[in-house]
Write a protein that holds these residues in place. Structure first.
Motif, PDB file in Angstrom:
ATOM      1  N   PRO A 130      27.974  29.864  26.130  1.00 50.73           N
ATOM      2  CA  PRO A 130      27.536  28.695  25.136  1.00 50.73           C
ATOM      3  C   PRO A 130      27.100  29.722  23.963  1.00 50.73           C
ATOM      4  O   PRO A 130      27.290  30.615  23.542  1.00 50.73           O
ATOM      5  N   ARG A 131      27.897  28.951  22.675  1.00 46.18           N
ATOM      6  CA  ARG A 131      27.424  29.514  21.033  1.00 46.18           C
ATOM      7  C   ARG A 131      26.283  30.867  20.747  1.00 46.18           C
ATOM      8  O   ARG A 131      27.086  31.453  20.324  1.00 46.18           O
ATOM      9  N   TYR A 132      25.766  30.166  21.133  1.00 45.05           N
ATOM     10  CA  TYR A 132      24.866  31.074  20.625  1.00 45.05           C
ATOM     11  C   TYR A 132      24.415  32.674  21.626  1.00 45.05           C
ATOM     12  O   TYR A 132      23.878  33.660  21.124  1.00 45.05           O
ATOM     13  N   ARG A 133      24.706  32.496  23.044  1.00 45.54           N
ATOM     14  CA  ARG A 133      24.386  33.504  23.792  1.00 45.54           C
ATOM     15  C   ARG A 133      25.891  34.475  23.429  1.00 45.54           C
ATOM     16  O   ARG A 133      26.371  35.165  22.970  1.00 45.54           O
ATOM     17  N   SER A 134      26.749  33.578  22.774  1.00 44.85           N
ATOM     18  CA  SER A 134      28.227  34.359  23.303  1.00 44.85           C
ATOM     19  C   SER A 134      27.973  35.349  21.341  1.00 44.85           C
ATOM     20  O   SER A 134      28.276  36.310  21.167  1.00 44.85           O
ATOM     21  N   ILE A 137      25.236  38.321  22.504  1.00 47.48           N
ATOM     22  CA  ILE A 137      26.009  39.079  23.437  1.00 47.48           C
ATOM     23  C   ILE A 137      27.113  39.767  22.810  1.00 47.48           C
ATOM     24  O   ILE A 137      26.971  40.836  23.094  1.00 47.48           O
ATOM     25  N   LYS A 138      27.647  39.683  21.841  1.00 44.78           N
ATOM     26  CA  LYS A 138      28.578  39.910  20.822  1.00 44.78           C
ATOM     27  C   LYS A 138      28.570  40.733  19.607  1.00 44.78           C
ATOM     28  O   LYS A 138      28.989  42.447  19.451  1.00 44.78           O
ATOM     29  N   THR A 139      27.213  40.941  19.088  1.00 46.44           N
ATOM     30  CA  THR A 139      26.736  41.569  18.252  1.00 46.44           C
ATOM     31  C   THR A 139      25.597  42.624  18.819  1.00 46.44           C
ATOM     32  O   THR A 139      25.716  44.051  18.217  1.00 46.44           O
ATOM     33  N   ILE A 140      25.258  42.971  19.746  1.00 46.57           N
ATOM     34  CA  ILE A 140      24.477  43.866  20.715  1.00 46.57           C
ATOM     35  C   ILE A 140      26.095  44.904  21.043  1.00 46.57           C
ATOM     36  O   ILE A 140      25.648  45.689  21.113  1.00 46.57           O
ATOM     37  N   THR A 141      26.670  44.050  21.594  1.00 43.92           N
ATOM     38  CA  THR A 141      27.840  44.925  22.102  1.00 43.92           C
ATOM     39  C   THR A 141      28.382  45.841  21.170  1.00 43.92           C
ATOM     40  O   THR A 141      29.523  46.340  21.143  1.00 43.92           O
ATOM     41  N   SER A 155      28.631  44.018  26.464  1.00 44.39           N
ATOM     42  CA  SER A 155      27.927  45.532  26.870  1.00 44.39           C
ATOM     43  C   SER A 155      26.628  44.589  27.813  1.00 44.39           C
ATOM     44  O   SER A 155      26.308  45.335  28.589  1.00 44.39           O
ATOM     45  N   GLN A 156      26.347  43.394  28.159  1.00 43.98           N
ATOM     46  CA  GLN A 156      25.203  42.670  29.139  1.00 43.98           C
ATOM     47  C   GLN A 156      25.201  41.964  30.281  1.00 43.98           C
ATOM     48  O   GLN A 156      24.008  41.797  30.968  1.00 43.98           O
ATOM     49  N   SER A 157      26.598  42.061  30.625  1.00 40.09           N
ATOM     50  CA  SER A 157      27.117  41.339  31.632  1.00 40.09           C
ATOM     51  C   SER A 157      26.286  42.590  32.586  1.00 40.09           C
ATOM     52  O   SER A 157      26.061  43.509  32.829  1.00 40.09           O
ATOM     53  N   GLY A 158      25.430  41.586  34.040  1.00 44.45           N
ATOM     54  CA  GLY A 158      24.728  42.148  35.111  1.00 44.45           C
ATOM     55  C   GLY A 158      25.717  43.010  36.369  1.00 44.45           C
ATOM     56  O   GLY A 158      25.469  43.531  37.272  1.00 44.45           O
ATOM     57  N   PHE A 159      26.688  42.259  35.907  1.00 45.97           N
ATOM     58  CA  PHE A 159      27.946  42.547  37.393  1.00 45.97           C
ATOM     59  C   PHE A 159      28.651  43.799  37.041  1.00 45.97           C
ATOM     60  O   PHE A 159      29.727  43.339  36.340  1.00 45.97           O
ATOM     61  N   ARG A 160      28.568  44.477  37.916  1.00 43.83           N
ATOM     62  CA  ARG A 160      29.267  45.765  37.275  1.00 43.83           C
ATOM     63  C   ARG A 160      29.078  46.474  38.950  1.00 43.83           C
ATOM     64  O   ARG A 160      28.363  46.183  39.962  1.00 43.83           O
ATOM     65  N   ASP A 207      18.718  27.938  36.459  1.00 52.26           N
ATOM     66  CA  ASP A 207      18.316  28.532  35.975  1.00 52.26           C
ATOM     67  C   ASP A 207      18.711  28.996  34.395  1.00 52.26           C
ATOM     68  O   ASP A 207      19.928  29.174  33.825  1.00 52.26           O
ATOM     69  N   THR A 208      18.027  28.900  32.860  1.00 50.08           N
ATOM     70  CA  THR A 208      18.368  29.951  32.038  1.00 50.08           C
ATOM     71  C   THR A 208      17.428  31.214  31.529  1.00 50.08           C
ATOM     72  O   THR A 208      16.840  31.513  32.058  1.00 50.08           O
ATOM     73  N   SER A 209      18.519  31.774  30.651  1.00 53.16           N
ATOM     74  CA  SER A 209      17.431  33.073  30.580  1.00 53.16           C
ATOM     75  C   SER A 209      16.541  33.292  29.939  1.00 53.16           C
ATOM     76  O   SER A 209      16.227  32.351  29.154  1.00 53.16           O
TER      77      SER A 209
END
Length: 303
Positions: A130-134, A137-141, A155-160, A207-209
């Protein structure tokens, strides 16, 4: 089951009120691992019982302590079980456990220490965000890149995935969502090698964040600034201090020029100059003190 018996793989899952999806996630994850550990972060539903029934080892928190606390305890649990590889993924069904081999492969064949599942490496995957999430996430990254790995896309992916070296070297302190950034900052400090692989996120889950994006962003910004201030105190505090002293000198020069040409004493200019100079001196002193303390702790300065 893990196809390589010489490498112990553990899947670690933080969960809070995820009774709808937790059993399915565990059952899929067990295919690729030697064990699954779930951190039940004070759930009020059947998450604990369902996770136990599905065959996971469950750490039960009596209250909701936060994502960072969950990840920190899962790191500790994986170290306690002498894991060679730890996989973390979310419990809401957005991460596909069938992608676990993608994350493990670079650890085994390319000597990476950390592998991050990124939503932004594939055009198709990127368009599903979703655009708002993108944007968030890009700003934080971008903020995270400044103090960690310049090539990061998510940088915010929890799948690691983490190898044993990463598990041993990374010690965490954050309690909240900023832990995702803290891991990368500490990994970079320890010279751990990190890479990304493409993953597909399922945004069709119920579920949404529930995390406020503004508070999340502020938390990440604080972590990055805190890291930089301790990692490079002379630049973080010293350069602004020098700049402020330059501004103070400029105000004082203008006040003196005004007095010499007109005889007028500009009290405002003088007070502003003194105030700015005091802040500049405090920043320079802070830079020196923090640098000295860190150098002492690292053994660079003998006493």
């Amino acid at each position: 089951m893990n196809s390589n018996p010489d490498v112990k793989v553990l899947v670690c899952i933080p969960a809070f009120n995820e009774s709808r999806s937790i059993a399915e996630i565990i059952n899929k994850a067990k295919i690729y691992a030697d064990g699954v550990i779930v951190y039940d972060d004070g759930s009020t539903d059947d998450t604990y019982e369902l996770a136990k029934t599905a065959g996971a080892t469950v750490i039960k928190s009596p209250k909701n302590s936060g994502y960072g606390t969950a990840i920190r305890d899962l790191f500790q649990a994986a170290r306690g079980q002498n894991a060679d590889i730890m996989i973390t993924l979310d419990s809401d069904g957005q991460h596909n456990p069938d992608h676990i081999p993608r994350l493990i492969e670079p650890l085994r064949t390319q000597n990476y220490d950390i592998v991050i599942g990124s939503r932004f490496l594939s055009k198709d995957d990127k368009e599903k965000v979703p655009r708002y999430r993108s944007l968030g996430i890009k700003t934080i990254t971008k903020l995270t890149q400044s103090a960690s790995y310049s090539g990061l896309t998510d940088s915010q992916s929890g799948f690691r995935a983490y190898n044993k070296k990463a598990l041993t070297k990374i010690n965490l302190f954050e309690d909240g969502m900023a832990v995702s950034t803290e891991i990368l900052l500490r990994a970079r400090e320890k010279n751990l090698l990190a890479t990304e692989v493409p993953i597909t996120i399922n945004y069709e889950t119920d579920d949404t964040s529930t995390h406020n994006p503004i508070s999340h962003g502020i938390g990440v910004l604080y972590s990055v600034l805190q890291y930089i201030s301790l990692r490079h105190p002379l630049a973080f505090y010293g350069l602004p201090g020098i700049a402020l002293l330059g501004v103070a000198a400029l105000f004082l020069k203008n006040a003196l020029h005004l007095f010499s040409t007109t005889g007028y004493v500009s009290t405002n200019m003088i007070l502003i100059s003194i105030g700015i100079a005091v802040v500049g001196v405090v920043l320079l002193a802070t830079a020196a003190i923090v640098y000295t303390l860190i150098a002492l702790l690292k053994g660079k300065i003998k006493y």
